[in-house]
Motif scaffolding. Sequence first.
Motif, PDB file in Angstrom:
ATOM      1  N   GLU A 153     -32.823   2.950 -37.952  1.00 20.73           N
ATOM      2  CA  GLU A 153     -32.860   4.280 -37.343  1.00 20.73           C
ATOM      3  C   GLU A 153     -31.505   4.628 -36.751  1.00 20.73           C
ATOM      4  O   GLU A 153     -30.772   3.757 -36.287  1.00 20.73           O
ATOM      5  CB  GLU A 153     -33.924   4.317 -36.238  1.00 20.73           C
ATOM      6  CG  GLU A 153     -34.156   5.679 -35.600  1.00 20.73           C
ATOM      7  CD  GLU A 153     -34.647   6.722 -36.582  1.00 20.73           C
ATOM      8  OE1 GLU A 153     -33.810   7.546 -37.016  1.00 20.73           O
ATOM      9  OE2 GLU A 153     -35.845   6.694 -36.928  1.00 20.73           O
ATOM     10  N   ASP A 154     -31.175   5.914 -36.786  1.00 18.52           N
ATOM     11  CA  ASP A 154     -29.973   6.433 -36.137  1.00 18.52           C
ATOM     12  C   ASP A 154     -30.281   6.651 -34.662  1.00 18.52           C
ATOM     13  O   ASP A 154     -30.966   7.604 -34.295  1.00 18.52           O
ATOM     14  CB  ASP A 154     -29.556   7.746 -36.806  1.00 18.52           C
ATOM     15  CG  ASP A 154     -28.299   8.353 -36.192  1.00 18.52           C
ATOM     16  OD1 ASP A 154     -27.784   7.803 -35.201  1.00 18.52           O
ATOM     17  OD2 ASP A 154     -27.834   9.385 -36.712  1.00 18.52           O
ATOM     18  N   GLY A 155     -29.791   5.777 -33.814  1.00 16.03           N
ATOM     19  CA  GLY A 155     -30.093   5.846 -32.395  1.00 16.03           C
ATOM     20  C   GLY A 155     -29.488   7.031 -31.678  1.00 16.03           C
ATOM     21  O   GLY A 155     -29.861   7.330 -30.540  1.00 16.03           O
ATOM     22  N   VAL A 174     -19.419   5.056 -26.758  1.00 14.38           N
ATOM     23  CA  VAL A 174     -19.654   6.463 -27.092  1.00 14.38           C
ATOM     24  C   VAL A 174     -18.721   7.319 -26.253  1.00 14.38           C
ATOM     25  O   VAL A 174     -18.278   6.911 -25.170  1.00 14.38           O
ATOM     26  CB  VAL A 174     -21.121   6.885 -26.831  1.00 14.38           C
ATOM     27  CG1 VAL A 174     -22.074   6.147 -27.764  1.00 14.38           C
ATOM     28  CG2 VAL A 174     -21.507   6.646 -25.383  1.00 14.38           C
ATOM     29  N   TYR A 175     -18.436   8.526 -26.740  1.00 18.01           N
ATOM     30  CA  TYR A 175     -17.634   9.449 -25.947  1.00 18.01           C
ATOM     31  C   TYR A 175     -18.420   9.912 -24.729  1.00 18.01           C
ATOM     32  O   TYR A 175     -17.876  10.022 -23.623  1.00 18.01           O
ATOM     33  CB  TYR A 175     -17.209  10.651 -26.800  1.00 18.01           C
ATOM     34  CG  TYR A 175     -16.583  11.757 -25.993  1.00 18.01           C
ATOM     35  CD1 TYR A 175     -15.345  11.577 -25.384  1.00 18.01           C
ATOM     36  CD2 TYR A 175     -17.238  12.972 -25.823  1.00 18.01           C
ATOM     37  CE1 TYR A 175     -14.772  12.590 -24.622  1.00 18.01           C
ATOM     38  CE2 TYR A 175     -16.679  13.978 -25.067  1.00 18.01           C
ATOM     39  CZ  TYR A 175     -15.450  13.788 -24.470  1.00 18.01           C
ATOM     40  OH  TYR A 175     -14.889  14.795 -23.711  1.00 18.01           O
ATOM     41  N   ALA A 193     -24.017   1.937 -20.870  1.00 17.04           N
ATOM     42  CA  ALA A 193     -23.235   2.350 -22.031  1.00 17.04           C
ATOM     43  C   ALA A 193     -21.757   2.184 -21.721  1.00 17.04           C
ATOM     44  O   ALA A 193     -21.333   2.211 -20.561  1.00 17.04           O
ATOM     45  CB  ALA A 193     -23.547   3.804 -22.385  1.00 17.04           C
ATOM     46  N   PHE A 194     -20.972   2.029 -22.784  1.00 18.09           N
ATOM     47  CA  PHE A 194     -19.510   2.000 -22.667  1.00 18.09           C
ATOM     48  C   PHE A 194     -19.022   3.409 -23.011  1.00 18.09           C
ATOM     49  O   PHE A 194     -19.081   3.825 -24.166  1.00 18.09           O
ATOM     50  CB  PHE A 194     -18.913   0.969 -23.626  1.00 18.09           C
ATOM     51  CG  PHE A 194     -19.553  -0.390 -23.519  1.00 18.09           C
ATOM     52  CD1 PHE A 194     -19.283  -1.227 -22.449  1.00 18.09           C
ATOM     53  CD2 PHE A 194     -20.438  -0.830 -24.492  1.00 18.09           C
ATOM     54  CE1 PHE A 194     -19.876  -2.478 -22.355  1.00 18.09           C
ATOM     55  CE2 PHE A 194     -21.036  -2.077 -24.415  1.00 18.09           C
ATOM     56  CZ  PHE A 194     -20.749  -2.904 -23.338  1.00 18.09           C
ATOM     57  N   VAL A 195     -18.550   4.121 -22.010  1.00 18.25           N
ATOM     58  CA  VAL A 195     -18.284   5.549 -22.159  1.00 18.25           C
ATOM     59  C   VAL A 195     -16.783   5.826 -22.107  1.00 18.25           C
ATOM     60  O   VAL A 195     -16.075   5.342 -21.206  1.00 18.25           O
ATOM     61  CB  VAL A 195     -19.004   6.361 -21.058  1.00 18.25           C
ATOM     62  CG1 VAL A 195     -18.705   7.845 -21.202  1.00 18.25           C
ATOM     63  CG2 VAL A 195     -20.515   6.112 -21.126  1.00 18.25           C
ATOM     64  N   GLY A 196     -16.302   6.631 -23.076  1.00 16.89           N
ATOM     65  CA  GLY A 196     -14.897   7.017 -23.082  1.00 16.89           C
ATOM     66  C   GLY A 196     -14.233   6.663 -24.398  1.00 16.89           C
ATOM     67  O   GLY A 196     -14.888   6.388 -25.393  1.00 16.89           O
ATOM     68  N   SER A 197     -12.920   6.697 -24.385  1.00 16.10           N
ATOM     69  CA  SER A 197     -12.130   6.428 -25.583  1.00 16.10           C
ATOM     70  C   SER A 197     -11.000   5.477 -25.243  1.00 16.10           C
ATOM     71  O   SER A 197     -10.639   5.312 -24.065  1.00 16.10           O
ATOM     72  CB  SER A 197     -11.561   7.737 -26.146  1.00 16.10           C
ATOM     73  OG  SER A 197     -12.607   8.656 -26.447  1.00 16.10           O
ATOM     74  N   PHE A 229     -22.834   9.149 -32.918  1.00 11.03           N
ATOM     75  CA  PHE A 229     -22.692   9.869 -31.667  1.00 11.03           C
ATOM     76  C   PHE A 229     -21.495  10.820 -31.726  1.00 11.03           C
ATOM     77  O   PHE A 229     -20.492  10.540 -32.381  1.00 11.03           O
ATOM     78  CB  PHE A 229     -22.528   8.896 -30.501  1.00 11.03           C
ATOM     79  CG  PHE A 229     -23.788   8.177 -30.144  1.00 11.03           C
ATOM     80  CD1 PHE A 229     -24.577   8.611 -29.090  1.00 11.03           C
ATOM     81  CD2 PHE A 229     -24.207   7.064 -30.865  1.00 11.03           C
ATOM     82  CE1 PHE A 229     -25.750   7.947 -28.765  1.00 11.03           C
ATOM     83  CE2 PHE A 229     -25.382   6.397 -30.557  1.00 11.03           C
ATOM     84  CZ  PHE A 229     -26.147   6.846 -29.494  1.00 11.03           C
ATOM     85  N   ALA A 230     -21.606  11.945 -31.018  1.00  9.01           N
ATOM     86  CA  ALA A 230     -20.563  12.965 -31.034  1.00  9.01           C
ATOM     87  C   ALA A 230     -19.284  12.444 -30.400  1.00  9.01           C
ATOM     88  O   ALA A 230     -19.306  11.680 -29.425  1.00  9.01           O
ATOM     89  CB  ALA A 230     -21.032  14.209 -30.306  1.00  9.01           C
ATOM     90  N   GLU A 231     -18.154  12.868 -30.965  1.00  9.97           N
ATOM     91  CA  GLU A 231     -16.857  12.542 -30.408  1.00  9.97           C
ATOM     92  C   GLU A 231     -16.346  13.700 -29.554  1.00  9.97           C
ATOM     93  O   GLU A 231     -16.951  14.773 -29.494  1.00  9.97           O
ATOM     94  CB  GLU A 231     -15.867  12.237 -31.532  1.00  9.97           C
ATOM     95  CG  GLU A 231     -16.102  10.902 -32.214  1.00  9.97           C
ATOM     96  CD  GLU A 231     -15.833   9.711 -31.294  1.00  9.97           C
ATOM     97  OE1 GLU A 231     -15.228   9.897 -30.226  1.00  9.97           O
ATOM     98  OE2 GLU A 231     -16.219   8.586 -31.651  1.00  9.97           O
ATOM     99  N   ALA A 232     -15.204  13.475 -28.889  1.00 12.69           N
ATOM    100  CA  ALA A 232     -14.600  14.502 -28.055  1.00 12.69           C
ATOM    101  C   ALA A 232     -14.223  15.695 -28.911  1.00 12.69           C
ATOM    102  O   ALA A 232     -13.746  15.534 -30.040  1.00 12.69           O
ATOM    103  CB  ALA A 232     -13.375  13.950 -27.351  1.00 12.69           C
TER     104      ALA A 232
END
Length: 237
Positions: A153-155, A174-175, A193-197, A229-232
């Motif tokens: 599945e696409d989470g 993820v962004y 979650a690991f958030v950012g770039s 997941f969406a990027e910036a």
Amino acid sequence: MSLPLNMSPSTDDKYRAARYNMVEQQVRPWSLGDQQVLELIGTLRREEFVPDGLQDMAFMDIQLPLLGDDGEVAIANGHCMLPPRVEARVLQDLKLQPHENVLEIGTGSGYMAALMSRLAKQVTSLEIEPALVELARANLHRAQIKNVDVVLEDGSNAQAIGGSYDVIVLSGSVYEVPPALLDKLKEGGRLIAFVGSEPMMRTTVYTRTQGKLTISQPWDTVVARLKGFAEAPRFKF
């Protein structure tokens, strides 16, 4: 809590010393003080969750590629295991309880799901890559772990995720965390979650208390991206 670990009692286990050194040299120094987590990391056979031929690399402080011959491509595609110290720190910060149901997004080899299964009631792990679904299921079956369901599945599609959970873990960066995913948290639930770039990502813990979300960012790291997941947004001139 008695942990039914997939560990051989043999004293000639060739990887026993490697696991011990991993804990003492990588994991414990990284602000790990939870003895239950340390024992679990030190006894669950990480080498049995890596591809054939990479067992001797299972204890290295790296993102370990899981698919294909090109490690850089695998990591760029998110097809990798996180470093042991990162997995251990996440496990400690989650403070899992025996009655809790966990949702993991990004199964990889199944190792993180296996760790969480020892501390929680049930783990549902979503993986977008069919080859990794097969790998994780085989690894978990061999380890005789029965309270993990690996689902293709696409989470990132929260609408496809049924029910709500005590704990949600994004096993990749993820962004930003979609609000629809946060809505899946039960009262008292946590999402990590690991958030950012790059070059810096914040490990972010969301906690639902009395219907409201609180946020903490206890430590920084850099890990591979989760797919879907969406990027910036890109700036247009």
